[in-house]
Design a protein around this motif. Structure first.
Motif, PDB file in Angstrom:
ATOM      1  N   THR A 203       0.836  -1.187   0.000  1.00  0.00           N
ATOM      2  CA  THR A 203       0.000   0.000   0.000  1.00  0.00           C
ATOM      3  C   THR A 203       0.880   1.250   0.000  1.00  0.00           C
ATOM      4  O   THR A 203       2.101   1.163   0.146  1.00  0.00           O
ATOM      5  N   GLY A 204       0.250   2.374  -0.187  1.00  0.00           N
ATOM      6  CA  GLY A 204       0.990   3.641  -0.267  1.00  0.00           C
ATOM      7  C   GLY A 204       0.139   4.612  -1.083  1.00  0.00           C
ATOM      8  O   GLY A 204      -0.737   4.188  -1.831  1.00  0.00           O
ATOM      9  N   THR A 205       0.437   5.897  -0.951  1.00  0.00           N
ATOM     10  CA  THR A 205      -0.378   6.882  -1.655  1.00  0.00           C
ATOM     11  C   THR A 205      -0.061   6.875  -3.153  1.00  0.00           C
ATOM     12  O   THR A 205       0.878   6.208  -3.590  1.00  0.00           O
ATOM     13  N   SER A 206      -0.824   7.641  -3.913  1.00  0.00           N
ATOM     14  CA  SER A 206      -0.647   7.670  -5.365  1.00  0.00           C
ATOM     15  C   SER A 206       0.764   8.154  -5.726  1.00  0.00           C
ATOM     16  O   SER A 206       1.264   9.112  -5.166  1.00  0.00           O
ATOM     17  N   GLY A 207       1.380   7.431  -6.664  1.00  0.00           N
ATOM     18  CA  GLY A 207       2.729   7.799  -7.095  1.00  0.00           C
ATOM     19  C   GLY A 207       3.834   7.235  -6.219  1.00  0.00           C
ATOM     20  O   GLY A 207       5.016   7.520  -6.428  1.00  0.00           O
ATOM     21  N   ALA A 208       3.459   6.401  -5.238  1.00  0.00           N
ATOM     22  CA  ALA A 208       4.446   5.847  -4.301  1.00  0.00           C
ATOM     23  C   ALA A 208       5.392   4.848  -4.961  1.00  0.00           C
ATOM     24  O   ALA A 208       6.454   4.548  -4.430  1.00  0.00           O
ATOM     25  N   GLY A 209       4.966   4.289  -6.106  1.00  0.00           N
ATOM     26  CA  GLY A 209       5.829   3.321  -6.800  1.00  0.00           C
ATOM     27  C   GLY A 209       5.292   1.898  -6.789  1.00  0.00           C
ATOM     28  O   GLY A 209       5.989   0.957  -7.178  1.00  0.00           O
ATOM     29  N   LYS A 210       4.044   1.731  -6.387  1.00  0.00           N
ATOM     30  CA  LYS A 210       3.446   0.391  -6.252  1.00  0.00           C
ATOM     31  C   LYS A 210       3.386  -0.335  -7.600  1.00  0.00           C
ATOM     32  O   LYS A 210       3.826  -1.476  -7.725  1.00  0.00           O
ATOM     33  N   THR A 211       2.840   0.348  -8.601  1.00  0.00           N
ATOM     34  CA  THR A 211       2.722  -0.273  -9.920  1.00  0.00           C
ATOM     35  C   THR A 211       4.108  -0.538 -10.511  1.00  0.00           C
ATOM     36  O   THR A 211       4.353  -1.593 -11.098  1.00  0.00           O
ATOM     37  N   THR A 212       5.002   0.408 -10.329  1.00  0.00           N
ATOM     38  CA  THR A 212       6.375   0.232 -10.815  1.00  0.00           C
ATOM     39  C   THR A 212       6.971  -1.045 -10.237  1.00  0.00           C
ATOM     40  O   THR A 212       7.567  -1.852 -10.958  1.00  0.00           O
ATOM     41  N   LEU A 213       6.774  -1.256  -8.947  1.00  0.00           N
ATOM     42  CA  LEU A 213       7.314  -2.461  -8.313  1.00  0.00           C
ATOM     43  C   LEU A 213       6.678  -3.715  -8.917  1.00  0.00           C
ATOM     44  O   LEU A 213       7.378  -4.689  -9.218  1.00  0.00           O
ATOM     45  N   THR A 214       5.358  -3.686  -9.145  1.00  0.00           N
ATOM     46  CA  THR A 214       4.716  -4.894  -9.699  1.00  0.00           C
ATOM     47  C   THR A 214       5.277  -5.212 -11.094  1.00  0.00           C
ATOM     48  O   THR A 214       5.453  -6.369 -11.433  1.00  0.00           O
ATOM     49  N   PHE A 215       5.574  -4.164 -11.875  1.00  0.00           N
ATOM     50  CA  PHE A 215       6.133  -4.398 -13.213  1.00  0.00           C
ATOM     51  C   PHE A 215       7.552  -4.971 -13.145  1.00  0.00           C
ATOM     52  O   PHE A 215       8.028  -5.573 -14.106  1.00  0.00           O
ATOM     53  N   ALA A 216       8.210  -4.726 -12.013  1.00  0.00           N
ATOM     54  CA  ALA A 216       9.576  -5.249 -11.872  1.00  0.00           C
ATOM     55  C   ALA A 216       9.566  -6.698 -11.382  1.00  0.00           C
ATOM     56  O   ALA A 216      10.567  -7.399 -11.486  1.00  0.00           O
ATOM     57  N   LEU A 217       8.413  -7.148 -10.860  1.00  0.00           N
ATOM     58  CA  LEU A 217       8.346  -8.502 -10.308  1.00  0.00           C
ATOM     59  C   LEU A 217       8.172  -9.564 -11.376  1.00  0.00           C
ATOM     60  O   LEU A 217       8.172 -10.751 -11.086  1.00  0.00           O
ATOM     61  N   ASN A 218       7.940  -9.143 -12.617  1.00  0.00           N
ATOM     62  CA  ASN A 218       7.768 -10.137 -13.686  1.00  0.00           C
ATOM     63  C   ASN A 218       8.591  -9.769 -14.924  1.00  0.00           C
ATOM     64  O   ASN A 218       8.315 -10.262 -16.013  1.00  0.00           O
ATOM     65  N   GLY A 219       9.549  -8.892 -14.745  1.00  0.00           N
ATOM     66  CA  GLY A 219      10.469  -8.570 -15.836  1.00  0.00           C
ATOM     67  C   GLY A 219       9.954  -7.569 -16.858  1.00  0.00           C
ATOM     68  O   GLY A 219      10.673  -7.208 -17.784  1.00  0.00           O
ATOM     69  N   ILE A 220       8.693  -7.108 -16.709  1.00  0.00           N
ATOM     70  CA  ILE A 220       8.184  -6.096 -17.661  1.00  0.00           C
ATOM     71  C   ILE A 220       9.120  -4.882 -17.596  1.00  0.00           C
ATOM     72  O   ILE A 220       9.511  -4.326 -18.610  1.00  0.00           O
ATOM     73  N   ILE A 221       9.478  -4.517 -16.337  1.00  0.00           N
ATOM     74  CA  ILE A 221      10.602  -3.602 -16.101  1.00  0.00           C
ATOM     75  C   ILE A 221      11.783  -4.509 -15.768  1.00  0.00           C
ATOM     76  O   ILE A 221      11.658  -5.323 -14.861  1.00  0.00           O
ATOM     77  N   PRO A 222      12.884  -4.542 -16.481  1.00  0.00           N
ATOM     78  CA  PRO A 222      13.338  -3.587 -17.500  1.00  0.00           C
ATOM     79  C   PRO A 222      13.140  -4.065 -18.954  1.00  0.00           C
ATOM     80  O   PRO A 222      13.565  -3.351 -19.857  1.00  0.00           O
TER      81      PRO A 222
END
Ligand SMILES: Nc1ncnc2c1ncn2[C@@H]1O[C@H](COP(=O)(O)OP(=O)(O)OP(=O)(O)O)[C@@H](O)[C@H]1O
Ligand SMILES: [Mg+2]
Length: 280
Positions: free
Chosen positions: A35-54
């Protein structure tokens, strides 16, 4: 296990770092709430958990993320697609078909699930999410909540080892939200599926998760069990996170040495706590 080692990421077209120096281990069988407020980086982290990022989304990537020992910098995102299933926050970007049935079957057929198993999984997952009656519907005609259930069904049908869900209950009423959490809990307990879920409703989250991760401006500001929240309540409030009132009350009573039990997360538990204090 997913190992995140001193991970930082800045999107290509951005000046600000979306995630800074995050280290975290997601053990097999864990149930983690983010959890965390908007823009905290939650979605960014989820994209890094499956290789979408990078692999698909480019930017400055620092640190290392290993999924069952495989470095996400060295392997294509496709290699992780079946083991780490993600329900995106933007579900429209996830949908590939126009009819519900085709949407759920798409992944099953594309990932080479044996033909005889496809029908069984399809019926089971629609049934589990209570959307069997939607199978012939046009996705564009569905409500936001129905679409969310279809998106979740498509991912669950693949039976991934890790399931990552980014605010999957945003369009759902409280009862349906709870149904989703109960289903995830069942998968976690009975099948050992590792669940990572981003959720704004912190009270609901605390009730179900084994660990809670709070992000703020790309940084980990809290990681622990619901009980570890004692002492962190003020920090949560400072960064704008709504702590359940029953959790706050019990934390303050524990801190003050008045109550010796655990943080309460439901009104029922808070009532028991008050009775216990009064009769002591
Ligand atoms: N595609 C992108 N390009 C550039 N910057 C981005 C992109 N996506 C996100 N960001 C930035 O990265 C930071 C983290 O965003 P992110 O979407 O991970 O936050 P979030 O916690 O998921 O927020 P929300 O609760 O609104 O979904 C924000 O500053 C955001 O503006
Ligand atoms: Mg997000």
């Amino acid at each position: 296990m997913i190992e995140i080692n001193d991970f930082s990421f800045k999107y290509q077209n951005s000046h600000e770092t979306a995630i800074s120096g995050l280290s975290l281990e997601i053990a097999d069988g864990d149930f983690i709430g983010i959890t965390g407020t908007s823009g905290a980086g939650k979605t960014t982290l989820t994209f890094a958990l499956n290789g979408i990022i990078p692999q698909k989304i480019k930017g400055d990537f620092y640190g290392r993320i290993l999924i069952d020992g495989k470095d996400t910098i060295e392997h294509e995102a496709e290699e992780f697609a079946l083991s780490v299933g993600e329900v995106f926050q933007d579900i429209d970007s996830q949908m590939v078909a126009s009819i519900v049935e085709d949407e759920v079957l798409f992944g099953l057929e594309n990932f080479g699930i044996p033909h005889e198993e496809i029908g069984v999984r399809f019926e089971k997952v629609l049934n589990e999410l209570g959307i069997s009656d939607l199978r012939d519907r046009e996705i564009s005609s569905l409500s936001g909540g129905q679409k969310q259930k279809v998106a979740i069904a498509s991912i669950l049908a693949l039976e991934p080892k890790y399931i990552v869900l980014d605010e999957p209950t945003g369009e759902l009423d409280p009862e349906s939200s709870r149904d989703i959490f109960n289903l995830l809990k069942k998968l976690n307990e009975e099948k050992g599926v590792t669940v990572v879920i981003v959720e704004q409703k912190i009270m609901l989250l605390c009730e179900y998760v084994k660990h809670l991760l709070v992000l703020d401006k790309g940084e980990k500001v809290f990681y622990g069990t619901a009980d570890d929240m004692v002492g962190a309540i003020d920090k949560f409030k400072t960064i704008g996170i709504n702590v359940p009132r029953v959790a706050e009350l019990s934390s303050r009573l524990i801190e003050a040495g008045i109550y010796h039990g655990q943080v309460t997360l439901t009104v029922d538990d808070a009532e028991k706590m008050v009775k216990e204090i009064i009769t002591e």
